[in-house]
Design a protein around this motif. Structure first.
Motif, PDB file in Angstrom:
ATOM      1  N   THR A  11       0.828  -1.212   0.000  1.00 16.18           N
ATOM      2  CA  THR A  11       0.000   0.000   0.000  1.00 16.18           C
ATOM      3  C   THR A  11       0.860   1.259   0.000  1.00 16.18           C
ATOM      4  O   THR A  11       0.638   2.189  -0.786  1.00 16.18           O
ATOM      5  CB  THR A  11      -0.932   0.005   1.219  1.00 16.18           C
ATOM      6  N   VAL A  12       1.867   1.287   0.884  1.00 19.31           N
ATOM      7  CA  VAL A  12       2.738   2.462   0.969  1.00 19.31           C
ATOM      8  C   VAL A  12       3.493   2.668  -0.344  1.00 19.31           C
ATOM      9  O   VAL A  12       3.576   3.793  -0.870  1.00 19.31           O
ATOM     10  CB  VAL A  12       3.729   2.310   2.141  1.00 19.31           C
ATOM     11  N   PHE A  13       4.019   1.593  -0.899  1.00 25.12           N
ATOM     12  CA  PHE A  13       4.790   1.704  -2.132  1.00 25.12           C
ATOM     13  C   PHE A  13       3.908   2.111  -3.312  1.00 25.12           C
ATOM     14  O   PHE A  13       4.301   2.931  -4.138  1.00 25.12           O
ATOM     15  CB  PHE A  13       5.484   0.377  -2.438  1.00 25.12           C
ATOM     16  N   PHE A  14       2.714   1.534  -3.421  1.00 25.78           N
ATOM     17  CA  PHE A  14       1.824   1.854  -4.541  1.00 25.78           C
ATOM     18  C   PHE A  14       1.478   3.342  -4.532  1.00 25.78           C
ATOM     19  O   PHE A  14       1.591   4.026  -5.560  1.00 25.78           O
ATOM     20  CB  PHE A  14       0.549   1.006  -4.464  1.00 25.78           C
ATOM     21  N   VAL A  15       1.066   3.837  -3.368  1.00 25.61           N
ATOM     22  CA  VAL A  15       0.707   5.257  -3.253  1.00 25.61           C
ATOM     23  C   VAL A  15       1.910   6.143  -3.559  1.00 25.61           C
ATOM     24  O   VAL A  15       1.808   7.131  -4.305  1.00 25.61           O
ATOM     25  CB  VAL A  15       0.163   5.554  -1.839  1.00 25.61           C
ATOM     26  N   THR A  16       3.057   5.780  -3.017  1.00 22.99           N
ATOM     27  CA  THR A  16       4.270   6.579  -3.220  1.00 22.99           C
ATOM     28  C   THR A  16       4.671   6.620  -4.683  1.00 22.99           C
ATOM     29  O   THR A  16       4.998   7.684  -5.234  1.00 22.99           O
ATOM     30  CB  THR A  16       5.420   5.986  -2.387  1.00 22.99           C
ATOM     31  N   MET A  17       4.653   5.470  -5.353  1.00 23.57           N
ATOM     32  CA  MET A  17       5.090   5.392  -6.753  1.00 23.57           C
ATOM     33  C   MET A  17       4.137   6.136  -7.682  1.00 23.57           C
ATOM     34  O   MET A  17       4.575   6.874  -8.573  1.00 23.57           O
ATOM     35  CB  MET A  17       5.196   3.919  -7.172  1.00 23.57           C
ATOM     36  N   ALA A  18       2.834   5.953  -7.483  1.00 24.28           N
ATOM     37  CA  ALA A  18       1.857   6.635  -8.340  1.00 24.28           C
ATOM     38  C   ALA A  18       1.923   8.151  -8.130  1.00 24.28           C
ATOM     39  O   ALA A  18       1.910   8.927  -9.099  1.00 24.28           O
ATOM     40  CB  ALA A  18       0.457   6.113  -8.053  1.00 24.28           C
ATOM     41  N   PHE A  19       2.008   8.579  -6.885  1.00 19.91           N
ATOM     42  CA  PHE A  19       2.061  10.013  -6.604  1.00 19.91           C
ATOM     43  C   PHE A  19       3.317  10.643  -7.188  1.00 19.91           C
ATOM     44  O   PHE A  19       3.270  11.751  -7.756  1.00 19.91           O
ATOM     45  CB  PHE A  19       2.011  10.256  -5.093  1.00 19.91           C
ATOM     46  N   THR A  20       4.455   9.959  -7.070  1.00 19.36           N
ATOM     47  CA  THR A  20       5.703  10.516  -7.589  1.00 19.36           C
ATOM     48  C   THR A  20       5.689  10.595  -9.111  1.00 19.36           C
ATOM     49  O   THR A  20       6.158  11.580  -9.694  1.00 19.36           O
ATOM     50  CB  THR A  20       6.902   9.674  -7.114  1.00 19.36           C
ATOM     51  N   GLY A  21       5.152   9.581  -9.776  1.00 17.49           N
ATOM     52  CA  GLY A  21       5.003   9.643 -11.228  1.00 17.49           C
ATOM     53  C   GLY A  21       4.134  10.813 -11.647  1.00 17.49           C
ATOM     54  O   GLY A  21       4.455  11.547 -12.602  1.00 17.49           O
ATOM     55  N   PHE A  22       3.024  10.996 -10.938  1.00 13.70           N
ATOM     56  CA  PHE A  22       2.116  12.120 -11.174  1.00 13.70           C
ATOM     57  C   PHE A  22       2.850  13.451 -10.995  1.00 13.70           C
ATOM     58  O   PHE A  22       2.778  14.363 -11.837  1.00 13.70           O
ATOM     59  CB  PHE A  22       0.941  12.009 -10.198  1.00 13.70           C
ATOM     60  N   LEU A  23       3.617  13.554  -9.910  1.00 16.64           N
ATOM     61  CA  LEU A  23       4.334  14.786  -9.600  1.00 16.64           C
ATOM     62  C   LEU A  23       5.410  15.089 -10.642  1.00 16.64           C
ATOM     63  O   LEU A  23       5.606  16.246 -11.036  1.00 16.64           O
ATOM     64  CB  LEU A  23       4.975  14.666  -8.213  1.00 16.64           C
ATOM     65  N   MET A  24       6.093  14.047 -11.130  1.00 16.13           N
ATOM     66  CA  MET A  24       7.155  14.261 -12.110  1.00 16.13           C
ATOM     67  C   MET A  24       6.602  14.841 -13.410  1.00 16.13           C
ATOM     68  O   MET A  24       7.213  15.732 -14.006  1.00 16.13           O
ATOM     69  CB  MET A  24       7.894  12.956 -12.395  1.00 16.13           C
ATOM     70  N   GLU A  25       5.443  14.357 -13.858  1.00 18.45           N
ATOM     71  CA  GLU A  25       4.892  14.915 -15.099  1.00 18.45           C
ATOM     72  C   GLU A  25       4.481  16.372 -14.902  1.00 18.45           C
ATOM     73  O   GLU A  25       4.724  17.212 -15.782  1.00 18.45           O
ATOM     74  CB  GLU A  25       3.701  14.107 -15.606  1.00 18.45           C
ATOM     75  N   LEU A  26       3.859  16.686 -13.757  1.00 19.88           N
ATOM     76  CA  LEU A  26       3.480  18.078 -13.507  1.00 19.88           C
ATOM     77  C   LEU A  26       4.708  18.980 -13.495  1.00 19.88           C
ATOM     78  O   LEU A  26       4.705  20.074 -14.075  1.00 19.88           O
ATOM     79  CB  LEU A  26       2.751  18.187 -12.163  1.00 19.88           C
ATOM     80  N   LEU A  27       5.792  18.531 -12.850  1.00 23.12           N
ATOM     81  CA  LEU A  27       7.009  19.321 -12.767  1.00 23.12           C
ATOM     82  C   LEU A  27       7.655  19.488 -14.139  1.00 23.12           C
ATOM     83  O   LEU A  27       8.023  20.608 -14.530  1.00 23.12           O
ATOM     84  CB  LEU A  27       7.994  18.651 -11.803  1.00 23.12           C
ATOM     85  N   PHE A  28       7.779  18.380 -14.880  1.00 20.86           N
ATOM     86  CA  PHE A  28       8.440  18.448 -16.185  1.00 20.86           C
ATOM     87  C   PHE A  28       7.604  19.247 -17.180  1.00 20.86           C
ATOM     88  O   PHE A  28       8.150  19.936 -18.042  1.00 20.86           O
ATOM     89  CB  PHE A  28       8.702  17.034 -16.719  1.00 20.86           C
ATOM     90  N   ASP A  29       6.282  19.173 -17.046  1.00 17.76           N
ATOM     91  CA  ASP A  29       5.414  19.953 -17.924  1.00 17.76           C
ATOM     92  C   ASP A  29       5.564  21.447 -17.625  1.00 17.76           C
ATOM     93  O   ASP A  29       5.623  22.279 -18.550  1.00 17.76           O
ATOM     94  CB  ASP A  29       3.954  19.519 -17.729  1.00 17.76           C
ATOM     95  N   ALA A  30       5.668  21.787 -16.348  1.00 16.86           N
ATOM     96  CA  ALA A  30       5.852  23.192 -15.969  1.00 16.86           C
ATOM     97  C   ALA A  30       7.190  23.726 -16.471  1.00 16.86           C
ATOM     98  O   ALA A  30       7.299  24.909 -16.840  1.00 16.86           O
ATOM     99  CB  ALA A  30       5.764  23.337 -14.450  1.00 16.86           C
ATOM    100  N   LEU A  31       8.216  22.857 -16.500  1.00 16.26           N
ATOM    101  CA  LEU A  31       9.541  23.261 -16.976  1.00 16.26           C
ATOM    102  C   LEU A  31       9.673  23.164 -18.489  1.00 16.26           C
ATOM    103  O   LEU A  31      10.682  23.594 -19.058  1.00 16.26           O
ATOM    104  CB  LEU A  31      10.619  22.388 -16.316  1.00 16.26           C
TER     105      LEU A  31
END
Length: 462
Positions: free
Chosen positions: A334-354
């Protein structure tokens, strides 16, 4: 119809083996570096350092993991050993994240097969993964449950059920009784021989690297690293070829929502992790699979989340269950699934902003590429294969040695036809002149054990 099918299979194999050829040198060189660290960095010392729940210990766990194993199964085994020896839950989980997301060989593969943008997302995302996981665990950790599991692991380890050199399960076939009467079991003859070398040797790491015995240890570790990952690696490359050729675009469109917006990015990240869980392709084998996903038009968030998720594939989850039980396995999942999905989501938002999300339309497709050419990849592979052959030769040379003596500097078995020196009435034999010189500089430091191999050890060796 049959001709089209055969053509498709051949093209799939060409792409799969082409990916493997392209990344072979990176995998080999990364595993050699990993083997050096695994041999000469003490896991006991690591466990002591990682015992505290502090930011400093978390940073050290990340650094140790980045310099450690690239195999998801190897990372889990080492993590279990660290946890059993006292490492805090946050730190051993961080170690596993780092050892599967921040390692040299994985970074090189991602750079070669996916591009620098994915490499940056992998490295930056690896740090974000650890930070997010640490926050979640600190808030939700069931400490009583983890304490009970640690006590059970310590009981098993003291019972000799775990290989003390690598953390994997030991077998009765490779067992030894210590001077204190404790029975230790090992996963292989190579691990048993490594244990005996460590017990018999007294040299520093720089002394051992000038001897056959020191290189034997590296060769043995290199062999173990390959034995843990080769199935995943080969499967990942071959599966990626077949996915690229045979999976129609409509399948990806059905699984991954198309379009723009935060909800689309979130769905893609969650689906990327879910596909990884059921793909059975872990370790570095998920990178070529990610190439297939990227070629299918999956979003940046979905692909990078998929790459993060090799620690929760079904076979790895089963290992957690065997090590820690169902409750801890479900907690980690559970911890890993949430962490991995959230980080993938965050990376696209960050890279899109940049403005640095890679352009899917640019460059050649997998089917357009020519893989086997006389270029830098060919020459790098030649060097890597030569180094690999040398390490495997040293491993076989050490394991098959019929020597009746132990080199007191590096622990290598040797016979009486090589370099030798006499001290305090005993004659010691060495695997190399480098070990002989080291001994002669300070013989009292190395002459504590008998130079002869014990009869029990000699019988077990043969």
């Amino acid at each position: 119809m049959a001709a089209v099918l055969i053509e498709g299979v051949l093209e799939s194999l060409r792409i799969g083996f082409g990916f493997l050829w392209t990344a072979a040198w990176a995998i080999i060189m990364g595993l050699i570096i990993t083997s050096l660290v695994q041999v000469y960095v003490s896991k006991e010392r690591m466990a002591r350092i990682l015992g505290e729940s502090s930011l400093s210990s978390l940073a050290k766990a990340t650094a140790f993991g980045a310099a450690s194993s690239g195999c998801s199964f190897g990372a889990v085994a080492i993590g279990k050993g660290l946890f059993a020896k006292g490492a805090h839950a946050v730190n051993f989980l961080a170690f596993m994240f780092a050892s599967t997301n921040l390692i040299v060989e994985l970074g090189l593969m991602i750079l070669i097969l996916l591009g620098w943008e994915f490499l940056v997302a992998e490295l930056l995302g690896g740090l974000v993964l650890i930070a997010v996981m640490a926050l979640i665990v600190r808030v939700t950790l069931p400490e009583a449950l983890f304490d009970d599991v640690r006590a059970e692991l310590e009981r098993r380890d003291h019972g000799g059920m775990t290989d003390p050199t690598c953390g994997m399960e030991g077998t009765d076939e490779h067992a030894v009784v210590t001077d204190g009467g404790e029975t230790l079991t090992f996963c292989s003859e190579g691990c048993l021989e490594t244990y005996r070398q460590r017990a018999a040797s007294g040299g520093a790491w720089h002394d051992e690297l000038r001897s056959w015995g020191g290189w034997y240890k590296i060769g043995n570790q290199y062999r173990k690293e390959w034995s843990m990952i080769w199935k995943d690696v080969v499967a990942g490359f071959l599966v990626s070829g077949f996915v690229i050729v045979f999976v129609p675009q409509r399948v990806w469109n059905a699984l991954f929502v198309q379009g723009d917006g935060i909800l689309v990015t979130a769905e893609n990240a969650i689906m990327g992790v879910a596909i990884a869980v059921i793909s059975f392709v872990g370790s570095m084998g998920n990178v070529p699979f990610a190439v297939a996903l990227w070629g299918g038009g999956i979003s940046f968030a979905g692909v990078i989340a998929f790459v993060y998720a090799d620690l929760i594939t079904i076979p790895v989850l089963n290992v957690y269950r065997k090590y820690y039980g169902w409750k801890v396995m479900l907690y980690i999942f559970t911890v890993f699934f949430v962490t991995m999905a959230f980080t993938g989501f965050l990376m696209e938002l960050l890279f899109d902003a940049l403005g640095i999300v890679p352009n899917l339309a640019g460059g050649e497709t997998a089917t357009e590429q020519t893989y086997f050419e006389l270029n830098y990849t060919f020459y790098l592979n030649l060097v890597a294969f030569a180094l690999s052959g040398f390490l495997l030769y040293v491993y076989r040379r050490g394991l098959g040695s019929p020597g009746r003596y132990r080199d007191p500097v590096c622990g290598m078995r040797t016979d009486d036809d090589g370099p030798s020196a006499t001290y305090d009435g005993d004659t010691y034999y060495f695997c190399s002149t480098a070990c002989e010189r080291t001994f002669e500089e300070a013989p009292a430091d190395f002459a504590s054990a008998s130079p002869r191999v014990s009869e029990t050890e000699d019988h077990e060796h043969h």
